[in-house]
Design a protein around this motif. Structure first.
Motif, PDB file in Angstrom:
ATOM      1  N   ILE A 220      -2.532  21.490  21.056  1.00  0.00           N
ATOM      2  CA  ILE A 220      -1.475  21.505  20.168  1.00  0.00           C
ATOM      3  C   ILE A 220      -0.367  20.513  20.273  1.00  0.00           C
ATOM      4  N   ILE A 221      -0.146  20.259  21.347  1.00  0.00           N
ATOM      5  CA  ILE A 221       1.408  19.638  21.473  1.00  0.00           C
ATOM      6  C   ILE A 221       0.966  17.670  21.562  1.00  0.00           C
ATOM      7  N   SER A 222       0.037  17.365  22.261  1.00  0.00           N
ATOM      8  CA  SER A 222      -0.711  16.696  22.386  1.00  0.00           C
ATOM      9  C   SER A 222      -1.353  15.673  21.206  1.00  0.00           C
ATOM     10  N   GLU A 223      -1.935  16.987  20.364  1.00  0.00           N
ATOM     11  CA  GLU A 223      -2.730  16.458  18.916  1.00  0.00           C
ATOM     12  C   GLU A 223      -1.231  16.041  17.993  1.00  0.00           C
ATOM     13  N   GLN A 224      -0.039  16.737  18.551  1.00  0.00           N
ATOM     14  CA  GLN A 224       0.753  16.221  17.073  1.00  0.00           C
ATOM     15  C   GLN A 224       1.974  14.769  17.441  1.00  0.00           C
ATOM     16  N   ALA A 225       1.320  14.360  19.202  1.00  0.00           N
ATOM     17  CA  ALA A 225       2.093  13.194  18.967  1.00  0.00           C
ATOM     18  C   ALA A 225       0.999  12.090  18.820  1.00  0.00           C
ATOM     19  N   HIS A 226      -0.047  12.479  18.819  1.00  0.00           N
ATOM     20  CA  HIS A 226      -0.998  12.025  18.156  1.00  0.00           C
ATOM     21  C   HIS A 226      -1.160  11.755  16.113  1.00  0.00           C
ATOM     22  N   SER A 227      -0.560  12.923  16.289  1.00  0.00           N
ATOM     23  CA  SER A 227      -0.380  12.529  14.574  1.00  0.00           C
ATOM     24  C   SER A 227       0.205  11.443  14.119  1.00  0.00           C
ATOM     25  N   ALA A 228       1.272  11.163  14.818  1.00  0.00           N
ATOM     26  CA  ALA A 228       2.748  10.466  14.382  1.00  0.00           C
ATOM     27  C   ALA A 228       2.742   9.336  14.317  1.00  0.00           C
ATOM     28  N   THR A 229       1.857   8.981  16.373  1.00  0.00           N
ATOM     29  CA  THR A 229       1.953   7.742  16.734  1.00  0.00           C
ATOM     30  C   THR A 229       0.662   7.354  16.069  1.00  0.00           C
ATOM     31  N   GLY A 230      -0.550   8.226  15.979  1.00  0.00           N
ATOM     32  CA  GLY A 230      -2.294   7.032  16.167  1.00  0.00           C
ATOM     33  C   GLY A 230      -2.929   6.943  17.745  1.00  0.00           C
ATOM     34  N   ILE A 231      -1.852   7.197  19.070  1.00  0.00           N
ATOM     35  CA  ILE A 231      -2.124   7.646  20.455  1.00  0.00           C
ATOM     36  C   ILE A 231      -3.349   8.724  20.681  1.00  0.00           C
ATOM     37  N   ASP A 232      -3.898   8.492  21.300  1.00  0.00           N
ATOM     38  CA  ASP A 232      -4.444   9.815  21.578  1.00  0.00           C
ATOM     39  C   ASP A 232      -4.694  10.102  22.833  1.00  0.00           C
ATOM     40  N   ILE A 233      -3.433  10.874  23.744  1.00  0.00           N
ATOM     41  CA  ILE A 233      -3.745  11.129  25.215  1.00  0.00           C
ATOM     42  C   ILE A 233      -4.062  12.477  25.119  1.00  0.00           C
TER      43      ILE A 233
END
Length: 322
Positions: free
Chosen positions: A191-204
C-alpha cells in the motif's frame, strides 16, 4: 469514530434513481465473491488495512521526519520536538491498528499466529521497532537527498531536491515500506509503495534492497522488482527496468513466489534512460549501462555498455558481457 451524513443538502434536486435492483445485484456479487474466496463465515467488520488510513499515517511520518520542510507552514523550531512526538504518536496508533488487521487477516488464512493477543503483541512490536528504525531511515534519506543534489547540475539546493524531486519522494516511501516488508507485513508495505507509484510513476517493489546514496533522476517509468539488490552510490534515469526474465511455475501451475529473479546492481553503477536489465544478472561495480540497452547477461566491473550498431545496421556488441 467517523460519522456519515447521507442526507442531501436541502437545496439539492431529489431524483429517484431506482437503486433497489442495483443494490440487490451488488449484494449478490459480494456474496458470490465471499463464497468463492471462502469468506462467507467470517466475522462482520473490516478485515483488511485501509489504504486511506495508511496513506494519512505515512504522510504524518514523513512530515515528522522532515518537520521544518514538509511539516505545517506555521511550525517553529521551538515547538519542533513537540510536533514530531505528537505527530508520530497519532501515526503509530493508526499504523498499529492497520498492522493488527493484516496479522488477523493472515491468521485467518493459516499464516502466522492464530491467537488475537499474540497478533496484537506482534503488531505492537513491529510499530515499536518502526519507531526505533526512524533515525537510521532518516540518515539514509539524508544520503539519498545529497546524492540527488550532487548528481543533478540543475539542482540548486538540497531543499529543492526534497521538496520537488519525484525520485526522492519514491525513495522516501520505499525506505518506509521496506521496513514493513522486512517484518512480514506485505500488504501494508505494498500500500505504501503503490502510493508513491501513483504519485511519481516510479514503481519500486518494497522487497527491493537498496543501498545508500541512491538517486533516480527524472524517474517516470522506472521499475525495480521485488528481489533486486542495489548497492551504494547508484544512479538511474527514467524508464529503467530492473525486471525478471522469466517466471518459473510450481507443480500446481502457479508462478513460484519469492525466487531471486531480478538484477544485482553493485556499487557506483550508472544506468541511463530506457535501459532494460532482466533476470538474476550482476552489473559489476562502477559499470555504466547506456540508454535503451537491453541486457539479459551480466556486466563486468568498470565496463561501459552502449547500444550496439554499425553502418550497415547489423548489431555488434561494443563491450564484453559476462
Amino acid at each position: 469514530m467517523s460519522s456519515y451524513n447521507f442526507e442531501p443538502p436541502s437545496d439539492s434536486v431529489r431524483i429517484n434513481w431506482q437503486l433497489g435492483d442495483a443494490v440487490a445485484e451488488l449484494r449478490k456479487r459480494r456474496s458470490k465473491w465471499r463464497s468463492d474466496q471462502q469468506r462467507a463465515n467470517e466475522l462482520n467488520g473490516r478485515e483488511l488495512p485501509s489504504p486511506t488510513v495508511v496513506r494519512e499515517s505515512i504522510a504524518k511520518v514523513i512530515q515528522a521526519l522532515f518537520p521544518m520542510r514538509l511539516g505545517p507552514a506555521d511550525l517553529r523550531e521551538e515547538s519542533e520536538d513537540f510536533y514530531v512526538g505528537y505527530t508520530l504518536d497519532v501515526a503509530f496508533n493508526s499504523l498499529f491498528e492497520q498492522a493488527r488487521l493484516e496479522l488477523d487477516y493472515a491468521a485467518r488464512r493459516g499464516i502466522g499466529e492464530s491467537c488475537p493477543k499474540r497478533q496484537r503483541d506482534c503488531a505492537e512490536r513491529i510499530i515499536k521497532g518502526f519507531a526505533m528504525a526512524l533515525p537510521d531511515i532518516r540518515a539514509r534519506l539524508d544520503d539519498d537527498i545529497v546524492a540527488a543534489y550532487r548528481g543533478d547540475p540543475a539542482a540548486r539546493s538540497v531543499d529543492e531536491v526534497l521538496l520537488c524531486y519525484p525520485g526522492v519522494e519514491a525513495i522516501i516511501h520505499h525506505r518506509l515500506a521496506h521496513y514493513f516488508y522486512s517484518e512480514g507485513l506485505m500488504m501494508l508495505a505494498r500500500i505504501i509503495s503503490e502510493q508513491a507509484h501513483s504519485a511519481t510513476g516510479i514503481d519500486i517493489h518494497p522487497g527491493a534492497t537498496i543501498g545508500r546514496s541512491f538517486f533516480i533522476d527524472h524517474g517516470t517509468g522506472v521499475v525495480i522488482g521485488e528481489t533486486a539488490i542495489i548497492g551504494d552510490n547508484v544512479r538511474i534515469y527514467q524508464a529503467v527496468t530492473l525486471g525478471a526474465k522469466r517466471f518459473p511455475e510450481a507443480e500446481d501451475g502457479h508462478l513460484e513466489k519469492g525466487q531471486p529473479r531480478h538484477p544485482i546492481v553493485e556499487d557506483d553503477v550508472v544506468i541511463y534512460a530506457g535501459a532494460t536489465i532482466l533476470g538474476r544478472v550482476t552489473i559489476g561495480k562502477g559499470a555504466v549501462v547506456g540508454g535503451n540497452v537491453w541486457l539479459t547477461r551480466g556486466v563486468p566491473a568498470g565496463c561501459n555498455v552502449s547500444q550496439a550498431s554499425t553502418a550497415n545496421g547489423k548489431p555488434i556488441q561494443q563491450s564484453p558481457l559476462l
